[in-house]
Design a protein around this motif. Structure first.
Motif, PDB file in Angstrom:
ATOM      1  N   MET A  41       0.905  -1.094  -0.047  1.00  0.00           N
ATOM      2  CA  MET A  41       0.026  -0.068   0.052  1.00  0.00           C
ATOM      3  C   MET A  41       0.978   1.277  -0.020  1.00  0.00           C
ATOM      4  O   MET A  41       1.813   1.512   0.956  1.00  0.00           O
TER       5      MET A  41
ATOM      6  N   TYR B  46      -4.247   3.715   0.555  1.00  0.00           N
ATOM      7  CA  TYR B  46      -5.550   3.099   0.345  1.00  0.00           C
ATOM      8  C   TYR B  46      -5.120   1.919  -0.544  1.00  0.00           C
ATOM      9  O   TYR B  46      -4.367   2.157  -1.661  1.00  0.00           O
ATOM     10  N   ASP B  47      -5.807   0.866  -0.507  1.00  0.00           N
ATOM     11  CA  ASP B  47      -5.835  -0.343  -1.098  1.00  0.00           C
ATOM     12  C   ASP B  47      -7.314  -0.475  -1.954  1.00  0.00           C
ATOM     13  O   ASP B  47      -7.950  -1.078  -1.117  1.00  0.00           O
ATOM     14  N   ASP B  48      -7.204  -0.309  -3.215  1.00  0.00           N
ATOM     15  CA  ASP B  48      -8.395  -0.293  -3.722  1.00  0.00           C
ATOM     16  C   ASP B  48      -8.967  -1.812  -4.231  1.00  0.00           C
ATOM     17  O   ASP B  48     -10.240  -2.113  -4.260  1.00  0.00           O
TER      18      ASP B  48
ATOM     19  N   PHE C 139     -11.502   8.010   0.131  1.00  0.00           N
ATOM     20  CA  PHE C 139      -9.936   8.328   0.199  1.00  0.00           C
ATOM     21  C   PHE C 139      -9.590   9.639  -0.697  1.00  0.00           C
ATOM     22  O   PHE C 139      -8.958  10.238  -0.028  1.00  0.00           O
TER      23      PHE C 139
ATOM     24  N   GLN D 124      -6.323   0.867  10.186  1.00  0.00           N
ATOM     25  CA  GLN D 124      -7.259   0.273   8.851  1.00  0.00           C
ATOM     26  C   GLN D 124      -8.557   0.198   9.187  1.00  0.00           C
ATOM     27  O   GLN D 124      -9.244  -0.005  10.129  1.00  0.00           O
TER      28      GLN D 124
ATOM     29  N   GLU E 218     -10.514  -2.254  -0.533  1.00  0.00           N
ATOM     30  CA  GLU E 218     -11.234  -1.039   0.029  1.00  0.00           C
ATOM     31  C   GLU E 218     -10.816  -0.695   1.282  1.00  0.00           C
ATOM     32  O   GLU E 218     -11.552  -0.514   2.150  1.00  0.00           O
ATOM     33  N   THR E 219      -9.526  -0.895   1.619  1.00  0.00           N
ATOM     34  CA  THR E 219      -8.928  -0.587   2.941  1.00  0.00           C
ATOM     35  C   THR E 219      -8.166   0.624   2.975  1.00  0.00           C
ATOM     36  O   THR E 219      -7.262   0.955   2.222  1.00  0.00           O
ATOM     37  N   LEU E 220      -8.626   1.589   3.886  1.00  0.00           N
ATOM     38  CA  LEU E 220      -7.764   2.837   4.054  1.00  0.00           C
ATOM     39  C   LEU E 220      -7.098   2.749   5.257  1.00  0.00           C
ATOM     40  O   LEU E 220      -7.604   2.246   6.399  1.00  0.00           O
ATOM     41  N   GLN E 221      -5.601   3.271   5.227  1.00  0.00           N
ATOM     42  CA  GLN E 221      -4.833   3.033   6.552  1.00  0.00           C
ATOM     43  C   GLN E 221      -4.402   4.465   6.729  1.00  0.00           C
ATOM     44  O   GLN E 221      -4.004   5.156   5.962  1.00  0.00           O
TER      45      GLN E 221
ATOM     46  N   GLU F  61     -13.476   4.272  -2.689  1.00  0.00           N
ATOM     47  CA  GLU F  61     -12.230   4.984  -3.072  1.00  0.00           C
ATOM     48  C   GLU F  61     -12.488   6.694  -3.118  1.00  0.00           C
ATOM     49  O   GLU F  61     -11.404   7.302  -2.803  1.00  0.00           O
TER      50      GLU F  61
END
Length: 69
Positions: free
Chosen positions: A1, A16-18, A43, A34, A21-24, A40
């Motif tokens: 990420m 962000y990992d699309d 983010f 997380q 759908e994880t926001l860190q 997205e």
């Protein structure tokens, strides 16, 4: 990420990992969280917001599942 350093009194970096759908969020305190199932566009809006901490409080906390890393 890929993490993006941000100018904030509370938040050090966000990523962000699309695929998942994880926001860190990395805080200036050293804590990392997380948030899951974050669209997205949320983010993108956080990246563009003038206050990352305020955006996090108003739009993410309490709205998405989370875990401390």
């Amino acid at each position: 990420m890929e993490m993006h350093q941000v100018d904030s009194s509370n938040v050090a970096a966000i990523g962000y990992d699309d695929g998942s759908e994880t926001l860190q969020v990395e805080f200036n305190s050293g804590a990392t969280y997380q948030y899951f199932d974050v669209p997205e566009h949320i983010f993108d809006a956080m990246l563009e917001s003038t206050s990352k901490g305020q955006f996090l409080h108003q739009n993410i906390k309490g709205a998405f599942r989370f875990s401390r890393v």
